[in-house]
Scaffold this motif. Sequence first.
Motif: not given
Length: 461
Positions: A218-229
């Motif tokens: 899902m993170a790889a689908n998005l470009r910008g301010d994305v954080e995986v916690i």
Amino acid sequence: MKIVVLNGSPKGLKSITMQSVQFIKKKFPQHELEIINISQKANKIKKDPEALKNILEKIKASDAVLWATPVYYFLVPSQYKTFIELILQEDDNINAFRDKYTAVLTTSVHLLDHIAHNYLNAICDDLSMKFLGAFSADMHDFLYDKERQRLLLFVQSFFNGIEKELPTTKKHEPIDYQAIKYRPSKLDRRIDIGKHKCVILNDAEENQSNLANMANEMAANLRGDVEVINLYDIDIKTGCQGCYHCAYDNTCRFEKEDEFVEFFHTKIEPADILLFCGTIKDRYLSSRWKLFIDRTFFKQHVPYLRGKQLGFLISGPLKKNPNLRQAIEAYSDLMGANLVDIITDENESSEEIDALLTSLAQRLIDFAEKDYYQPRYFYSIGGMKIMRDLFWGKYRFLCQADHKFYKNNGIYDFPQKNYQDRLLNNVVIPLTRIPSIRKKLYNSVQEEMIKPYAKVLNKIT
Ligand SMILES: Cc1cc2nc3c(=O)[nH]c(=O)nc-3n(C[C@H](O)[C@H](O)[C@H](O)COP(=O)(O)O)c2cc1C
């Protein structure tokens, strides 16, 4: 008879639920009720195998088990959930409960108490226990003689069932489930999230698990301010203790003792798009997720996800667990979020999951751009009305933070404040006592009801 009472309140014996149990003890001196403070001692029980063994011995030696707990966020407190997960880990533990008669007693304000009851009933079924019923008391019921008598009737029927060895019904089939191994395509589909901020919160315990892969994809689908916690990377020392210190001004008693509150203020509050990713453990998400949810209680009854787009990624058999789906939908609705979709790993192929993740990513961004929120469901509309009455009345002095919020946001929308409706009723009700007028009114209901809508529609070109 010997009855083991598994106390779910983190307050131990200073619990409202336990007042009912003490009452049962007084009224049935012929039976031995032993209270075990499960939630209060959850950390010790988890760390010390002797402590768990001790409890299991008591259960083996008992005639029945009473699950007695407060409802926390339409389930049980996270500490109690930890205990349930611990039991279900080992066949030996489960065997201690097998074929024991059982019942459930909860106290709450009836806010989605049925979800907690469905959950506990399912757990009893999973433990192969003989379920003799459940009693959902309002937290104030005990103060009224009529309600205490009702409780005694329930308990009497529980004891009779045990003595007469009555057969019991099972509501839930065991869940047998094997997910496919999800292998993300790692295609570069990156969709620009623009000015929005996205947090992907997960409880993955292994790097290559389906859940970790779904969260990362899902993170790889998005470009910008994305954080995986990962929830396990946040220092959360304790579950919610139900102390209500936060009720004055939303300050948690543990604010300085662990990272939870700071994490909430710096990561959850500023996010526009949230993905909550969880693994199903027993009949709910993990106790780690429940810990997160319970600790948000410092926000009290403020819908703290208002204005946020929310998606859930779930690893596990959600389709076989409609109660969990309801809990997720209720939580999202009550917290004010726009729940866009719930994606699971119950699909036939990795490609299918990839496609669903991309679709969810697109919809989350689209809704965030357009500032779209679905209308509220019964959960939050009904829930707000329950809480509104409490904060206006009995609990205003205690829940001052909630009172301010409800006042400032127009949630004290009592019908008696609508003077126009009151005037109308005062005039029309006496008129309906005249048969000819009554007949005319009721014959024209459909037409009259649609009139204001037709008026609006006619103005639209
Ligand atoms: C963290 C937290 C979450 C709660 N969630 C719910 C809820 O979802 N539904 C409800 O009806 N009451 C909820 N309550 C109210 C408690 O269930 C109620 O006060 C209960 O009687 C407390 O019992 P105890 O004193 O035995 O712990 C919640 C209370 C706390 C502290």
